[in-house]
Design an enzyme around this catalytic site. Structure first.
Site, PDB file in Angstrom:
ATOM      1  N   GLU A 131       3.693  -5.585   7.890  1.00 58.54           N
ATOM      2  CA  GLU A 131       2.970  -4.830   8.458  1.00 58.54           C
ATOM      3  C   GLU A 131       3.267  -4.715  10.067  1.00 58.54           C
ATOM      4  O   GLU A 131       3.138  -3.308  10.602  1.00 58.54           O
ATOM      5  CB  GLU A 131       1.507  -4.990   8.318  1.00 58.54           C
ATOM      6  CG  GLU A 131       1.039  -4.676   6.748  1.00 58.54           C
ATOM      7  CD  GLU A 131       1.130  -5.882   5.982  1.00 58.54           C
ATOM      8  OE1 GLU A 131       0.493  -6.058   4.714  1.00 58.54           O
ATOM      9  OE2 GLU A 131       1.928  -6.873   6.317  1.00 58.54           O
ATOM     10  N   ALA A 157       0.834  -1.156   0.102  1.00 60.82           N
ATOM     11  CA  ALA A 157      -0.029   0.052  -0.147  1.00 60.82           C
ATOM     12  C   ALA A 157       0.783   1.206  -0.044  1.00 60.82           C
ATOM     13  O   ALA A 157       1.938   1.220   0.350  1.00 60.82           O
ATOM     14  CB  ALA A 157      -0.904   0.165   1.191  1.00 60.82           C
ATOM     15  N   GLU A 193      -1.054  -9.201  -0.596  1.00 57.19           N
ATOM     16  CA  GLU A 193      -2.580  -9.549  -0.509  1.00 57.19           C
ATOM     17  C   GLU A 193      -3.232  -9.433  -1.792  1.00 57.19           C
ATOM     18  O   GLU A 193      -4.254 -10.194  -1.801  1.00 57.19           O
ATOM     19  CB  GLU A 193      -2.970  -8.502   0.804  1.00 57.19           C
ATOM     20  CG  GLU A 193      -2.629  -9.056   2.040  1.00 57.19           C
ATOM     21  CD  GLU A 193      -2.840  -7.761   3.038  1.00 57.19           C
ATOM     22  OE1 GLU A 193      -3.447  -8.151   4.324  1.00 57.19           O
ATOM     23  OE2 GLU A 193      -2.700  -6.461   2.979  1.00 57.19           O
ATOM     24  N   GLY A 203       0.486  -4.967   1.095  1.00 56.69           N
ATOM     25  CA  GLY A 203      -0.846  -4.992   0.035  1.00 56.69           C
ATOM     26  C   GLY A 203      -0.656  -5.618  -1.140  1.00 56.69           C
ATOM     27  O   GLY A 203      -1.583  -6.083  -1.779  1.00 56.69           O
TER      28      GLY A 203
END
Length: 251
Positions: free
Chosen positions: A132, A66, A112, A109
């Site tokens: 994270e 992200a 993911e 992310g």
């Protein structure tokens, strides 16, 4: 011919859509613009189902995670809005199978996003990781439930607790990816070959198989029985089985 949609490039083929993350200056970090573009693609694939190939290209980066600059400024309401997890769940729920083609890092992310696809093909230089906890947050966009389903609970907890990176050879060994190719220029062909094999199947059978596999355990065997009942009345089933019997008879 590809079309640019926000920070992704979209190529539409008769049986599949190829989406290439295209934010190289930020290592394909997933920001609000990319999320919006992926929602647009999903809406199209929900209305007109096709296979999906999702890739970062072959320049040595899938998605670095992200966008930390945006993530740092997000608060409680942003977390509850499920900005990234909602688009990953939408990708996961697409009607027909999806393949992620990963070259280089797929972190946070980005990993993911790859897990949200049904299958994963990667290069030998691919690496997956969930850093994270080292940034003071959790892997909140799918890894806490998709990673255990892929590699088992104990191994997933190790990766989520430590943030350790997994290189391609280990990813193949533990079931995180389906195939590994040696060189980046082999990746597109390998991903399309996998999709070519999938495309040989009945579209409706693929849709119902995906629904059955992704359904909670409590839905079985009832969902399987209803799905099979639908397929038993499908003209495509009759055609395919007739062709199979004719080929066998002609041998």
């Amino acid at each position: 011919m590809s079309e640019r949609v926000g920070s992704v490039r979209v190529e539409r083929r008769p049986d599949r859509t190829v989406v290439t993350l295209d934010r190289p200056a930020r290592r394909n970090a997933i920001d609000a613009e990319m999320v919006a573009a992926l929602h647009e693609v999903c809406a199209e694939l929900e209305a007109e189902p096709r296979l999906l190939l999702l890739t970062g290209g072959t320049d040595g980066i899938f998605a670095a995670g992200a966008d930390i600059g945006q993530l740092r400024e997000r608060g409680v309401r942003d977390a509850l809005a499920a900005i990234n997890s909602a688009i990953f769940a939408r990708i996961r729920a697409l009607p027909l199978p999806t393949v992620a083609a990963v070259d280089g890092p797929a972190l946070g992310g980005g990993a993911e996003l790859a897990y949200a696809c049904d299958l994963r093909v990667c290069t030998a230089r691919a690496v997956f990781g969930q850093p994270e906890v080292r940034l003071g947050i959790i892997a909140g966009a799918g890894a806490t439930h998709r990673l255990p389903a892929l590699v088992g609970e104990a191994r997933a907890k190790e990766l989520l607790f430590t943030g350790r990176r997994v290189e391609a050879a280990e990813a193949l060994r533990i079931g995180l990816v389906n195939r590994v190719v040696a060189e980046p220029d082999e990746l597109p062909a390998a991903a399309h070959e996998l999709l070519d094999e999938i495309a040989k199947a009945s579209s409706l059978a693929l849709r119902l198989t995906k629904l059955a596999v992704d359904a909670p355990a409590a839905a079985h065997p009832q969902l399987d029985l209803v799905s099979q009942a639908v397929l038993f009345t499908d003209a495509e089933k009759h055609r395919r089985m007739t062709e199979f019997l004719d080929r066998r008879r002609d041998r």
